[in-house]
Write a protein that holds these residues in place. Structure first.
Motif, PDB file in Angstrom:
ATOM      1  N   ALA A   1       0.815  -1.216   0.000  1.00  0.00           N
ATOM      2  CA  ALA A   1       0.000   0.000   0.000  1.00  0.00           C
ATOM      3  C   ALA A   1       0.845   1.261   0.000  1.00  0.00           C
ATOM      4  N   HIS A   2       2.061   1.166   0.500  1.00  0.00           N
ATOM      5  CA  HIS A   2       2.994   2.292   0.489  1.00  0.00           C
ATOM      6  C   HIS A   2       4.407   1.738   0.472  1.00  0.00           C
TER       7      HIS A   2
ATOM      8  N   ASN B   1      -3.712   1.217   5.970  1.00  0.00           N
ATOM      9  CA  ASN B   1      -2.289   1.560   5.948  1.00  0.00           C
ATOM     10  C   ASN B   1      -1.508   0.997   7.132  1.00  0.00           C
TER      11      ASN B   1
ATOM     12  N   THR C   1      -3.986  -5.235  -3.479  1.00  0.00           N
ATOM     13  CA  THR C   1      -2.532  -5.115  -3.523  1.00  0.00           C
ATOM     14  C   THR C   1      -1.853  -6.482  -3.606  1.00  0.00           C
TER      15      THR C   1
ATOM     16  N   TRP D   1       2.790   0.412  -4.628  1.00  0.00           N
ATOM     17  CA  TRP D   1       2.376   1.802  -4.496  1.00  0.00           C
ATOM     18  C   TRP D   1       3.287   2.556  -3.530  1.00  0.00           C
TER      19      TRP D   1
ATOM     20  N   GLU E   1       1.968   5.468  -2.022  1.00  0.00           N
ATOM     21  CA  GLU E   1       1.045   6.086  -1.064  1.00  0.00           C
ATOM     22  C   GLU E   1      -0.367   5.596  -1.340  1.00  0.00           C
ATOM     23  N   THR E   2      -1.140   5.420  -0.268  1.00  0.00           N
ATOM     24  CA  THR E   2      -2.533   4.994  -0.388  1.00  0.00           C
ATOM     25  C   THR E   2      -3.409   5.849   0.510  1.00  0.00           C
TER      26      THR E   2
ATOM     27  N   PHE F   1     -10.428   4.031  -3.242  1.00  0.00           N
ATOM     28  CA  PHE F   1      -9.018   4.221  -2.931  1.00  0.00           C
ATOM     29  C   PHE F   1      -8.378   5.186  -3.917  1.00  0.00           C
TER      30      PHE F   1
ATOM     31  N   ARG G   1      -4.447   5.927  -4.980  1.00  0.00           N
ATOM     32  CA  ARG G   1      -3.094   5.393  -4.789  1.00  0.00           C
ATOM     33  C   ARG G   1      -2.132   6.146  -5.705  1.00  0.00           C
TER      34      ARG G   1
ATOM     35  N   TRP H   1      -1.346   9.402 -10.037  1.00  0.00           N
ATOM     36  CA  TRP H   1      -2.359   8.906  -9.111  1.00  0.00           C
ATOM     37  C   TRP H   1      -3.341   8.009  -9.868  1.00  0.00           C
TER      38      TRP H   1
END
Length: 623
Positions: A107-108, A270, A498, A527, A529-530, A544, A546, A552
């Motif tokens: 997710a990040h 997150n 993800t 990714w 950033e989420t 979402f 992302r 983006w």
């Protein structure tokens, strides 16, 4: 009652205040015989755990001063003795604060590992000494038990009776499921049938709108845990694959027992807690260049068993999409009569794929790689022909022996520089941090099982995907396989779900001829950033945003038809090129594509179909 009130005569209140929290906890160590409770807290103080010993060892968990759960009777049964029965707390270590970051695929790109650690020294009724280790994060409480032992022991398991609010809604895979591939359904906690067993993770939506997820982390040298309903709102830890316990040699360390607690879905999605509770990789794996996430074509949902004569076309399509990998599933071992002839055919395809900048993965049954000797030989052969990864299928239920098989397999695969995708598998417990060559695993009811209810699709991001990456094999655009879903819903799965190995379920031909071809070529597998967008609701809608680099992507999965609005303030004040793939009312197999521009802060108004979705791709406008 405060800690100061619990320690009369130890030290004056003014002196304690001068010396600070660390000294307070240290004094609790010295004066525990006078105390009945100790409050442990997270770095920001919003998550707390009140530990008590009378009449049994219990931990009450709270978020923002509202109690979420209580674990009573915490203990470990070894050789028929319950170490948690009438325990005596000997000491609590001074609080230790840890704050670190590390690379993560998901997710990040950067995980935050920030917690306060407390170690409670305990003595059981028979004189056995052991410890209870707590880590309090700003979004979770985790604890594990540790016992120094020599020689052999028989472990029945560690135990606690959990109490949760009966008016909460719990999302779980359905009572009786044992495969980790059940449909996620929502139930009232108070309405669950006593004796039913639930696979974890489970996520609860509490009456005040906050969330609690029950799970475990760092499962190794132990048996897989599920929870059993033991009363109204009550759950008990159960080890269903080792119902009579198991043998163990040496020191005993349980997996982490975890309750994630947040007041919003963005923090839940997150959360890094499950991977935080696992050791970092060794230096050789820390930044290994051969471990590379990527997008992957996969033939099974189109052709089932692979036909040798089709494989070059699949590789060509993968190359045209610009994706990194192609996975050849069960059936390749029969090519050209099988045995060495099949391996040679696979080796020839590896060379063909390399010429088109595509790398190959191949399927294998776990029975061929069960022992170290089998793995060493099989993995060496796979690498010798140029395979970069293996999809290992059909492991057995996760008793102690098979739990350890996963780690042993990943260790041997790392030696051979092979990436791994486990199928038919045990849930992840964060060990992908320790073994980053595990890119994904199944442990999910995914697109392979056909079209699934939208309530399941919109629950997954807030339950199973918090636990770790999953190989859902999303995005089937073929009209005859939609079965009520829209193509926008199918496309949104590739954004919302993800998996560092993003293995897609349809053919390259369908992708390349679709109105989403350019977007499909651009969607990444990891990714930076989420953001979970406002309006998201477990089992109803997952929206979402992302980011990857400067681009983006927005993905929306929904259950019921309706209006939805997206506030794009997360984009800042920049201008973006906008590609939108919307539902087409009454035509599930058709995208409503719109191209234009948008400024950060503008709102996007959507009309979502039942079982529908939405995807947007936003690229900064060049100055």
């Amino acid at each position: 009652m405060t800690l100061l009130q619990l320690m009369p005569g130890c030290l004056s209140q003014s002196s304690l205040l001068r010396r600070g929290l660390v000294l307070v906890v240290a004094l609790a160590t010295l004066c525990w015989s006078d105390a009945r409770a100790e409050v442990l807290s997270s770095p920001n103080g919003q998550v707390k755990c009140q530990l008590t010993t009378t009449p049994q060892l219990s931990a009450a968990l709270s978020l923002n001063d509202q109690q979420v759960a209580e674990a009573a009777g915490i203990g470990l049964r070894i050789d028929g003795v319950d170490l948690g029965e009438q325990p005596k707390v000997l000491a609590i270590s001074p609080v230790k604060e840890v704050n670190e970051t590390y690379r993560r695929f998901g997710a990040h790109s950067t995980a935050t590992n920030h917690y306060n650690e407390y170690v409670v020294q305990v003595q059981s009724q028979d004189g056995q000494k052991w410890s209870l280790e707590f880590r309090l994060f700003d979004d979770a409480v985790a604890y594990r038990l540790k016992v120094d032992r020599e020689g052999a022991s028989h472990i029945d398991g560690d135990f606690a009776d959990w109490q949760f609010p009966v008016d909460a809604t719990i999302w779980q895979q359905g009572a009786g499921n044992r495969s980790y591939e059940g449909e996620y359904l929502g139930f009232s906690v108070g309405g669950l049938e006593t004796g039913s067993r639930l696979m974890i993770p489970t996520t609860m939506v509490l009456a005040d709108g906050s969330y609690a997820m029950i799970t475990e982390a760092n499962l190794v040298h132990y048996s897989d845990m599920v929870i059993e309903v033991s009363g109204e709102g009550k759950f008990r830890q159960v080890f269903h694959d080792d119902s009579n316990g198991w043998e163990h040699t040496g020191d005993i360390v349980t997996p982490w027992r975890v309750v994630v607690m947040t007041d919003n879905l963005n923090q839940l999605v997150n959360s890094d807690v499950v991977s935080n509770l696992c050791p970092p990789p060794n230096e050789a794996l820390q930044n290994a260049e051969w471990i590379k996430p990527g997008r992957c074509c996969w033939h099974w949902l189109v052709t089932f068993h692979p036909r040798l004569e089709d494989q070059e076309a699949w590789i060509d399509g993968t190359s045209e999409l610009g994706w990194e990998y192609y996975l050849i599933d069960d059936g390749w071992r029969n090519w050209n009569g099988g045995d060495e002839a099949a391996w040679q055919a696979l080796a020839d395809l590896v060379k063909y794929a390399e010429q088109r900048d595509v790398q190959l993965w191949a399927w294998v049954d776990s029975k061929y790689v069960f022992t170290h000797q089998q793995r060493e030989a099989y993995f060496a052969k796979a690498r010798s022909i140029g395979l970069v990864g293996l999809k290992i299928d059909f492991p057995h239920p996760a008793n102690r022996e098979w739990v350890d098989w996963y780690d042993a397999t990943l260790a041997d695969a790392a030696q051979a520089h092979l990436m791994i995708n486990f199928h038919g598998a045990l849930k992840p417990t964060g060990r992908e941090r320790t073994w980053p060559n595990e890119l994904t695993r199944e442990a999910i009811r995914g697109r392979k099982q056909g079209k699934l209810p939208a309530s399941h699709d919109t629950a997954l991001p807030f339950v199973r995907y918090v636990q770790g990456p999953a190989d859902y094999t999303p995005t089937v655009l073929a009209a005859d396989k939609l079965n009520g879903s829209t193509v926008a819903h199918e496309l949104a799965m590739a954004v919302v779900y993800t998996s560092p190995l993003l293995c897609m379920g349809d053919s390259p031909a369908h992708y390349l001829e679709s109105d989403a071809a350019d977007l499909l070529k651009a969607i990444p597998s990891t990714w930076d950033e989420t953001i979970v967008l406002p309006g998201s609701q477990v089992g109803s809608l997952a929206a979402f945003a992302r980011r990857k680099g400067d681009d983006w992507f927005i993905g929306v999965l929904n259950a019921k038809a309706g209006e939805f609005e997206i506030d794009t303030r997360f984009l800042g004040d920049k201008q973006y090129q906008l590609v939108e793939l919307r539902d087409t009312e009454g035509e599930n197999a058709k995208f409503d594509r719109r191209d234009g521009k948008i400024a950060g802060g503008q709102r996007l108004s959507l009309r979502l179909s039942a079982d529908g979705g939405y995807v947007a791709w936003l690229r900064p406008v060049e100055d």
